[in-house]
Each structure stands twice: as C-alpha cells, then as structure tokens.
Motif scaffolding. Structure first.
Motif, mmCIF file in Angstrom:
data_model
loop_
_atom_site.group_PDB
_atom_site.id
_atom_site.type_symbol
_atom_site.label_atom_id
_atom_site.label_comp_id
_atom_site.label_asym_id
_atom_site.label_seq_id
_atom_site.Cartn_x
_atom_site.Cartn_y
_atom_site.Cartn_z
ATOM 1 N N ILE A 76 0.829 -1.214 0.000
ATOM 2 C CA ILE A 76 0.000 0.000 0.000
ATOM 3 C C ILE A 76 0.863 1.264 0.000
ATOM 4 O O ILE A 76 0.587 2.215 -0.741
ATOM 5 C CB ILE A 76 -0.954 0.006 1.208
ATOM 6 C CG1 ILE A 76 -1.828 -1.254 1.216
ATOM 7 C CG2 ILE A 76 -1.837 1.257 1.176
ATOM 8 C CD1 ILE A 76 -2.695 -1.427 0.009
ATOM 9 N N GLU A 77 1.921 1.270 0.819
ATOM 10 C CA GLU A 77 2.769 2.473 0.898
ATOM 11 C C GLU A 77 3.441 2.808 -0.435
ATOM 12 O O GLU A 77 3.373 3.969 -0.888
ATOM 13 C CB GLU A 77 3.820 2.302 2.000
ATOM 14 C CG GLU A 77 4.657 3.556 2.237
ATOM 15 C CD GLU A 77 5.575 3.412 3.441
ATOM 16 O OE1 GLU A 77 6.445 4.278 3.609
ATOM 17 O OE2 GLU A 77 5.411 2.431 4.213
ATOM 18 N N ARG A 110 2.421 2.059 -3.385
ATOM 19 C CA ARG A 110 1.378 2.469 -4.332
ATOM 20 C C ARG A 110 0.911 3.896 -4.057
ATOM 21 O O ARG A 110 0.631 4.660 -4.988
ATOM 22 C CB ARG A 110 0.208 1.485 -4.237
ATOM 23 C CG ARG A 110 -0.811 1.668 -5.343
ATOM 24 C CD ARG A 110 -1.696 0.467 -5.488
ATOM 25 N NE ARG A 110 -1.113 -0.525 -6.386
ATOM 26 C CZ ARG A 110 -1.049 -1.813 -6.145
ATOM 27 N NH1 ARG A 110 -1.500 -2.286 -5.026
ATOM 28 N NH2 ARG A 110 -0.516 -2.638 -7.015
ATOM 29 N N SER A 111 0.841 4.272 -2.783
ATOM 30 C CA SER A 111 0.422 5.633 -2.448
ATOM 31 C C SER A 111 1.463 6.654 -2.896
ATOM 32 O O SER A 111 1.115 7.790 -3.246
ATOM 33 C CB SER A 111 0.173 5.751 -0.939
ATOM 34 O OG SER A 111 1.379 5.628 -0.209
ATOM 35 N N LYS A 112 2.741 6.266 -2.887
ATOM 36 C CA LYS A 112 3.801 7.176 -3.329
ATOM 37 C C LYS A 112 3.798 7.321 -4.851
ATOM 38 O O LYS A 112 4.150 8.382 -5.388
ATOM 39 C CB LYS A 112 5.160 6.671 -2.853
ATOM 40 C CG LYS A 112 5.346 6.789 -1.342
ATOM 41 C CD LYS A 112 6.699 6.232 -0.908
ATOM 42 C CE LYS A 112 6.887 6.390 0.606
ATOM 43 N NZ LYS A 112 8.184 5.816 1.059
ATOM 44 N N GLU A 155 0.580 10.048 -5.879
ATOM 45 C CA GLU A 155 0.437 11.126 -4.895
ATOM 46 C C GLU A 155 -0.814 11.942 -5.179
ATOM 47 O O GLU A 155 -1.135 12.248 -6.324
ATOM 48 C CB GLU A 155 1.677 12.026 -4.925
ATOM 49 C CG GLU A 155 2.932 11.347 -4.401
ATOM 50 C CD GLU A 155 4.096 12.313 -4.323
ATOM 51 O OE1 GLU A 155 3.879 13.515 -4.534
ATOM 52 O OE2 GLU A 155 5.236 11.852 -4.053
ATOM 53 N N SER A 209 -3.757 10.886 -4.619
ATOM 54 C CA SER A 209 -4.872 9.974 -4.893
ATOM 55 C C SER A 209 -5.441 9.442 -3.576
ATOM 56 O O SER A 209 -4.831 9.598 -2.514
ATOM 57 C CB SER A 209 -4.399 8.808 -5.757
ATOM 58 O OG SER A 209 -3.604 7.912 -4.978
ATOM 59 N N TRP A 253 -5.264 6.653 -2.478
ATOM 60 C CA TRP A 253 -4.361 5.667 -1.886
ATOM 61 C C TRP A 253 -3.662 6.230 -0.654
ATOM 62 O O TRP A 253 -3.355 5.484 0.280
ATOM 63 C CB TRP A 253 -3.313 5.212 -2.904
ATOM 64 C CG TRP A 253 -3.808 4.188 -3.880
ATOM 65 C CD1 TRP A 253 -4.153 4.385 -5.181
ATOM 66 C CD2 TRP A 253 -4.035 2.795 -3.627
ATOM 67 N NE1 TRP A 253 -4.579 3.219 -5.757
ATOM 68 C CE2 TRP A 253 -4.510 2.218 -4.825
ATOM 69 C CE3 TRP A 253 -3.872 1.980 -2.500
ATOM 70 C CZ2 TRP A 253 -4.830 0.873 -4.934
ATOM 71 C CZ3 TRP A 253 -4.193 0.616 -2.610
ATOM 72 C CH2 TRP A 253 -4.661 0.080 -3.803
ATOM 73 N N GLU A 254 -3.406 7.533 -0.637
ATOM 74 C CA GLU A 254 -2.748 8.132 0.521
ATOM 75 C C GLU A 254 -3.632 8.054 1.757
ATOM 76 O O GLU A 254 -3.182 7.716 2.852
ATOM 77 C CB GLU A 254 -2.380 9.590 0.216
ATOM 78 C CG GLU A 254 -1.288 9.722 -0.845
ATOM 79 C CD GLU A 254 -0.891 11.173 -1.082
ATOM 80 O OE1 GLU A 254 -1.688 12.075 -0.717
ATOM 81 O OE2 GLU A 254 0.212 11.405 -1.613
ATOM 82 N N LEU A 277 -3.790 4.479 2.895
ATOM 83 C CA LEU A 277 -2.569 4.125 3.634
ATOM 84 C C LEU A 277 -2.674 4.599 5.084
ATOM 85 O O LEU A 277 -2.409 3.825 6.018
ATOM 86 C CB LEU A 277 -1.354 4.758 2.967
ATOM 87 C CG LEU A 277 -0.022 4.660 3.734
ATOM 88 C CD1 LEU A 277 0.453 3.223 3.807
ATOM 89 C CD2 LEU A 277 1.032 5.547 3.064
#
Length: 372
Positions: free
Chosen positions: A345-346, A348-350, A353, A355, A357-358, A361
């Motif tokens: 997850i981390e 993917r969130s990076k 940015e 999105s 996903w952050e 996370l």
C-alpha cells in the motif's frame, strides 16, 4: 411485503419478475417446474438479446454460465446437486435462486452443524399430540426435506460437511429410493417423493476433513465446484450489485466513488497474490479473501460513514473497515496486514500522490496501530 421483512427470500423479492417470466414461458418444463430450464438460466444470469424478451432481466448471480447450466441439468435429472467451493463464492445464493425459479420456494432448508440430527432430515413428533392421540401422520412433524418430498419441490441442505456422518447417511436412501419409511406407524408408513423433488446441498471446500462425504453419498450427487471470482470486472459487478441492494434496504443515499471501489478490488487481489505466494498457513490471513468479504468491508464502511461520519465514503474509513474485518487472529493477522501495508500500500500511495491511496494508507496504519 418485502419492506416488512429483514431479508426476503428470492421468490418473494423477485415475485413480479418470476410471474412475468412464467407468463411468457412456453418452453417444455420438467416435472412440476414453474419455469423451463432456459428461463431458469435467464432469471439467474439475466437476459440477452438472443432471448428476445420484451423486458430486460437483470443478472442476480455473477459467474460462468456453465456452472448454472450444469446445476439446472442436474436438478432436471434424479440426482442431487452439491455446490462446493470456498466461503463467499455465492453457493448459497445460487442454491436459493435455483429453488426460487424452479418451484417458487427456497425456504425448505436444513442447516448442517455438529448438532444436526437425523430428525432434521426426516421427521420428529409432536409430543403433546402423541400423548393425547398416539403416533399418527397428524402428530408427525416433517422435516424441510420431507416437506419438499411430499410437495415435489426443492429441498436445500446448507454446509453438508459440517454435519456428522450418520446424518449424511440418512440422505442416501432419500436420494436413491426417493422415500422415507416411518416404522413407528402400522399403516400409511411410507412417505414417497413426488416428481420434481430434489436436493441442493452446499459444502465449504475449507471444511474438507471435518466430516468427509462417504463414497455412497458422493455417487448420489453431481458436484459443481464454484471457484473464487478473480476476474476484476465480474467482481466489480458483484460488489456493485450487492452494495446497491444494501443502500436500498437501509434507505441510504451515499455514493461509492469508483476510485475507492478500485482500491478495494486491487487490495484484495494483492492480498490473494500474497497468500498464494506464502510458504505456510501462518503467513496467510485466516480470511478466505472472498468477494463476500469485500462486500462486508464495503458495507461496514458505508454504515460507519452514514452513522458516524459526514455521509461521505472516504478512503480512511474503507481502510479501517478492511483491517477490522480481516484481522481474526492476533497477532498473526495483524503482522501480515502490517507487512502488506508497508510493502504494497505504501509504495502504491507514493506512485499516485494526491490519490485516495494516501488516505487508504493512513487509515490502515491507524487501524493496525489501534488493534496492536
């Protein structure tokens, strides 16, 4: 009427649709079936252009049509149908839809447990009537299976492998001989099955070894194995369908953003891939990671947003619901999810940015920390 029921059976929920299908169905029907095999398939999987119906029939079960067709063909024969698969693959829902379409009664159900007895399959007695008038047909309490036999309809047996071997063996004579003897009675002591009677049983493939089926019982069932849905498009359709039902039932006006649905689907796909690559069961979540569990996660997040949020579904809430739903063993599952959040997850969130996903996370991290 459906508004007065917490959960209406399929034949009640879709009564108007079933009435219409029956009125336009002029194809041959086996036994006392209410719909023809082709129309049963249409009711379950939805209509297509080639069906040339005057109205669209929405799909209610999402999966390969061959599973449905083989199930229907089995029920048109004299063999029982056993739907087997992992938890949450829709076995019980398919069984309910089949019974609703074929005989308009899906409620003749025996639930298999360690406490299920032979009486639950055959019959028991009304003790007060037996004391007053003796044993007779009037004082006999038929099981759901016996009721199905007498009515020439479908009986259902949920979680067959959870019941003990002697209970399972009671089904052998019913499936082969199509009658039940009542030795306590001197006359009228045999209950015969009428044409149209059959049994749909379900079994959890993860229960293998709990109470294995005998070879004699296996021979009397046609097995249809229902796989876990891994196709993202099909899985998204199932989740949307069930979520729409949830929102209607709770009268909730809340939008599920497509991006959050994508995050949920992708996260479950990644967790399944990690489970497949795991070297031992200790490295896998106890959860089956089924489509049904995805729906449960989304339902939890929606209700939390409705009652304790601002009626907007957010990534943080979805992540917290996912962690809370999947952690069943502590600390094993917590450790697995913690590694997943940092390793999958981390990054993917990076990569994405700004999105959701952050937020996903952060919500997952907070939930894991709370449970640790």
């Amino acid at each position: 009427m459906t508004e007065e029921l917490l959960r209406a059976p399929a034949e009640v929920k879709y009564a108007e649709e079933l009435d219409w299908l029956e009125s336009v169905d002029d194809a041959p029907k086996p036994f006392s079936w209410r719909l023809s095999p082709a129309m049963v398939r249409t009711f379950i999987l939805g209509s297509e252009r080639s069906d040339k119906l005057e109205r669209d029939i929405a799909p209610k079960w999402f999966g390969d049509r061959t599973f449905v067709e083989r199930s229907i063909v089995t029920l048109a024969s004299d063999r029982g149908l056993l739907l087997i698969g992992d938890p949450g693959t829709g076995k019980s829902w398919l069984a309910e839809l089949l019974a609703a379409a074929i005989c308009r009664n899906s409620t003749l159900v025996v639930q298999g447990t360690a406490g299920t007895t032979e009486d639950h399959i055959k019959y028991s007695w009304n003790v007060s009537m037996v004391i007053a008038k003796g044993q007779s047909r009037e004082s006999m309490i038929p099981s759901p299976i016996m009721t199905a036999m007498e009515g020439g309809v479908i009986g259902r047996f949920e979680e067959l492998t959870r019941s003990t071997s002697d209970v399972q063996d009671a089904l052998i004579s019913i499936l082969s001989e199509k009658y039940v003897s009542v030795p306590e009675l001197d006359t009228d002591n045999i209950v015969f099955a009428k044409p149209g009677f059959s049994i749909i049983a379900t079994a959890n493939s993860r229960d293998r070894g709990v109470n294995d089926l005998s070879s004699a019982l296996k021979r009397r069932f046609n097995f249809v194995r229902i796989p876990v849905v891994t196709n993202k498009k099909s899985e998204a359709e199932i989740v949307r369908f069930r979520t729409a039902e949830l929102l209607r039932r709770h009268e909730i006006e809340l939008e599920v953003p497509p991006t959050l649905l994508d995050i949920l689907l992708q996260s479950f796909a990644d967790l399944r891939a990690a489970a497949a690559a795991a070297g031992s069961d200790d490295e896998k979540l106890e959860s089956a990671l089924s489509t049904a569990e995805q729906i449960g996660v989304l339902e939890d997040a929606i209700l939390h947003s409705q009652f304790f949020g601002d009626r907007t579904l957010r990534a943080q809430t979805l992540a917290a619901s996912m962690v809370g739903s999947l952690v069943r063993r502590s600390p094993e599952d917590l450790s697995i999810l913690n590694k997943f959040w940092h390793g999958v997850i981390e990054p993917r969130s990076k990569q994405e940015e700004g999105s959701p996903w952050e937020g996903f996370l952060e919500g997952g991290r907070e939930a894991i920390a709370t449970l640790s």
